[in-house]
Write a protein that holds these residues in place. Structure first.
Motif, PDB file in Angstrom:
ATOM      1  N   LEU A  81       0.827  -1.203   0.000  1.00  0.00           N
ATOM      2  CA  LEU A  81       0.000   0.000   0.000  1.00  0.00           C
ATOM      3  C   LEU A  81       0.864   1.257   0.000  1.00  0.00           C
ATOM      4  O   LEU A  81       0.510   2.270  -0.623  1.00  0.00           O
ATOM      5  CB  LEU A  81      -0.931  -0.010   1.222  1.00  0.00           C
ATOM      6  CG  LEU A  81      -1.961   1.127   1.293  1.00  0.00           C
ATOM      7  CD1 LEU A  81      -2.792   1.167   0.029  1.00  0.00           C
ATOM      8  CD2 LEU A  81      -2.851   0.963   2.504  1.00  0.00           C
ATOM      9  N   LEU A  82       1.998   1.231   0.689  1.00  0.00           N
ATOM     10  CA  LEU A  82       2.931   2.363   0.641  1.00  0.00           C
ATOM     11  C   LEU A  82       3.401   2.602  -0.787  1.00  0.00           C
ATOM     12  O   LEU A  82       3.476   3.747  -1.255  1.00  0.00           O
ATOM     13  CB  LEU A  82       4.132   2.092   1.552  1.00  0.00           C
ATOM     14  CG  LEU A  82       3.898   2.192   3.062  1.00  0.00           C
ATOM     15  CD1 LEU A  82       5.136   1.707   3.807  1.00  0.00           C
ATOM     16  CD2 LEU A  82       3.555   3.616   3.477  1.00  0.00           C
ATOM     17  N   TRP A  83       3.709   1.528  -1.483  1.00  0.00           N
ATOM     18  CA  TRP A  83       4.159   1.644  -2.875  1.00  0.00           C
ATOM     19  C   TRP A  83       3.064   2.231  -3.755  1.00  0.00           C
ATOM     20  O   TRP A  83       3.317   3.104  -4.596  1.00  0.00           O
ATOM     21  CB  TRP A  83       4.589   0.266  -3.378  1.00  0.00           C
ATOM     22  CG  TRP A  83       4.967   0.258  -4.837  1.00  0.00           C
ATOM     23  CD1 TRP A  83       6.120   0.727  -5.393  1.00  0.00           C
ATOM     24  CD2 TRP A  83       4.180  -0.246  -5.912  1.00  0.00           C
ATOM     25  NE1 TRP A  83       6.086   0.543  -6.756  1.00  0.00           N
ATOM     26  CE2 TRP A  83       4.914  -0.053  -7.104  1.00  0.00           C
ATOM     27  CE3 TRP A  83       2.915  -0.860  -5.991  1.00  0.00           C
ATOM     28  CZ2 TRP A  83       4.435  -0.437  -8.352  1.00  0.00           C
ATOM     29  CZ3 TRP A  83       2.440  -1.253  -7.236  1.00  0.00           C
ATOM     30  CH2 TRP A  83       3.196  -1.033  -8.392  1.00  0.00           C
ATOM     31  N   ILE A  84       1.836   1.771  -3.568  1.00  0.00           N
ATOM     32  CA  ILE A  84       0.711   2.294  -4.348  1.00  0.00           C
ATOM     33  C   ILE A  84       0.526   3.783  -4.078  1.00  0.00           C
ATOM     34  O   ILE A  84       0.320   4.591  -4.993  1.00  0.00           O
ATOM     35  CB  ILE A  84      -0.581   1.539  -3.990  1.00  0.00           C
ATOM     36  CG1 ILE A  84      -0.514   0.107  -4.521  1.00  0.00           C
ATOM     37  CG2 ILE A  84      -1.808   2.255  -4.544  1.00  0.00           C
ATOM     38  CD1 ILE A  84      -0.554   0.012  -6.025  1.00  0.00           C
ATOM     39  N   ALA A  85       0.610   4.190  -2.809  1.00  0.00           N
ATOM     40  CA  ALA A  85       0.415   5.596  -2.450  1.00  0.00           C
ATOM     41  C   ALA A  85       1.479   6.484  -3.080  1.00  0.00           C
ATOM     42  O   ALA A  85       1.192   7.560  -3.612  1.00  0.00           O
ATOM     43  CB  ALA A  85       0.427   5.753  -0.927  1.00  0.00           C
ATOM     44  N   VAL A  86       2.740   6.032  -3.032  1.00  0.00           N
ATOM     45  CA  VAL A  86       3.825   6.811  -3.643  1.00  0.00           C
ATOM     46  C   VAL A  86       3.630   6.913  -5.143  1.00  0.00           C
ATOM     47  O   VAL A  86       3.816   7.979  -5.740  1.00  0.00           O
ATOM     48  CB  VAL A  86       5.188   6.162  -3.321  1.00  0.00           C
ATOM     49  CG1 VAL A  86       6.299   6.809  -4.143  1.00  0.00           C
ATOM     50  CG2 VAL A  86       5.492   6.287  -1.837  1.00  0.00           C
ATOM     51  N   LYS A  87       3.239   5.817  -5.766  1.00  0.00           N
ATOM     52  CA  LYS A  87       3.030   5.807  -7.213  1.00  0.00           C
ATOM     53  C   LYS A  87       1.918   6.778  -7.607  1.00  0.00           C
ATOM     54  O   LYS A  87       2.020   7.488  -8.613  1.00  0.00           O
ATOM     55  CB  LYS A  87       2.686   4.390  -7.667  1.00  0.00           C
ATOM     56  CG  LYS A  87       2.494   4.258  -9.173  1.00  0.00           C
ATOM     57  CD  LYS A  87       2.161   2.821  -9.544  1.00  0.00           C
ATOM     58  CE  LYS A  87       1.905   2.693 -11.046  1.00  0.00           C
ATOM     59  NZ  LYS A  87       1.537   1.300 -11.421  1.00  0.00           N
ATOM     60  N   LEU A  88       0.864   6.828  -6.815  1.00  0.00           N
ATOM     61  CA  LEU A  88      -0.256   7.707  -7.129  1.00  0.00           C
ATOM     62  C   LEU A  88       0.115   9.173  -6.947  1.00  0.00           C
ATOM     63  O   LEU A  88      -0.241  10.025  -7.756  1.00  0.00           O
ATOM     64  CB  LEU A  88      -1.465   7.357  -6.252  1.00  0.00           C
ATOM     65  CG  LEU A  88      -2.169   6.043  -6.592  1.00  0.00           C
ATOM     66  CD1 LEU A  88      -3.228   5.731  -5.547  1.00  0.00           C
ATOM     67  CD2 LEU A  88      -2.791   6.100  -7.972  1.00  0.00           C
ATOM     68  N   VAL A  89       0.824   9.497  -5.881  1.00  0.00           N
ATOM     69  CA  VAL A  89       1.144  10.901  -5.617  1.00  0.00           C
ATOM     70  C   VAL A  89       2.208  11.410  -6.569  1.00  0.00           C
ATOM     71  O   VAL A  89       2.232  12.593  -6.922  1.00  0.00           O
ATOM     72  CB  VAL A  89       1.593  11.106  -4.155  1.00  0.00           C
ATOM     73  CG1 VAL A  89       3.009  10.613  -3.928  1.00  0.00           C
ATOM     74  CG2 VAL A  89       1.486  12.575  -3.767  1.00  0.00           C
ATOM     75  N   ALA A  90       3.108  10.510  -7.027  1.00  0.00           N
ATOM     76  CA  ALA A  90       4.152  10.931  -7.957  1.00  0.00           C
ATOM     77  C   ALA A  90       3.594  11.166  -9.348  1.00  0.00           C
ATOM     78  O   ALA A  90       4.185  11.890 -10.143  1.00  0.00           O
ATOM     79  CB  ALA A  90       5.272   9.886  -8.008  1.00  0.00           C
TER      80      ALA A  90
END
Length: 232
Positions: A81-90
């Motif tokens: 989920l951390l990876w998904i969040a970073v991918k979305l915000v970037a």
């Protein structure tokens, strides 16, 4: 179950409240994943994302008792989920916007499915607890989540279009959820129990800060690389 009893309606109110709170998490993911789609596909993406979220809740409901007892599952889910969040915000590269519209739509749905697979576990557990072993209440909770997710995603999408800063708030929220998920894993829960609520809040805050910090760094790197990529 006595449908006229006070305990039944208290349970219903609890489930409605849980759905309002927890469906917002899924709505954030759906809204953020669909924010770059054309308007027509954005609506379809929201509907497909909401359907995916509900389908995953049902699937998890069938095996939730087993999943909760598996060590490291929540840790892996939190990291994902951390990876998904970073991918979305970037954000996505500009080249991604040059792809066919259907490809972009299904890419958004895939992102939603991955994130929902992580978060649906907690949602199902909360609804199951409020249902107190009554299947009709559990089904009610799942059915109520459909309009709440759709309405929430539509509202958040509109806010993102007007206020881009909402993307950062949504990413921080996902990071917070990821931190909570990691610290409540059976492998870690007993080891941090002595710290009480401090460990819980510290892990959640660390997740939020990590997502925002990494997302910011990636955006700066992308911005620095863009002129070099367009140079002759």
């Amino acid at each position: 179950m006595d449908y006229t009893s006070a305990s039944f309606w208290i349970a219903v109110l609890q489930i409605v409240w849980i759905d309002i709170l927890l469906s917002g998490d899924n709505a954030v993911v759906i809204a953020m994943a669909c924010r770059s789609l054309p308007e027509r596909q954005r609506r379809l993406g929201i509907l497909l994302g909401a359907g995916t979220a509900v389908a995953l809740r049902i699937a998890f409901a069938l095996v939730v008792s087993t999943l909760l007892g598996v060590p490291f599952l929540r840790i892996l889910g939190g990291v994902l989920l951390l990876w998904i969040a970073v991918k979305l915000v970037a954000g996505e590269d500009d080249a991604a916007h040059d792809l066919g519209q259907s490809h972009t739509l299904w890419k958004a749905v895939r992102t939603i499915a991955i994130a929902d697979a992580v978060m649906s576990l907690d949602n199902v557990v909360a609804i199951a607890a409020a249902s107190k072993g009554h299947p009709e209440l559990f089904v009610l909770g799942l059915l109520l989540s459909i309009p709440l997710i759709v309405a929430g995603a539509s509202l958040i999408t509109s806010l993102i279009q007007r206020f881009p800063a909402v993307v950062w708030a949504g990413a921080a929220l996902l990071g917070w959820i990821a931190g909570e998920m990691i610290v409540t894993d059976p492998f870690l829960a007993d080891r941090v129990a002595g710290f009480g609520a401090v460990a819980h809040h510290a892990a959640a805050a660390a997740g939020a800060v990590l997502v925002v910090a990494v997302g910011y760094v990636l955006m700066r790197l992308q911005g620095a690389a863009a002129p070099a990529g367009t140079a002759p």
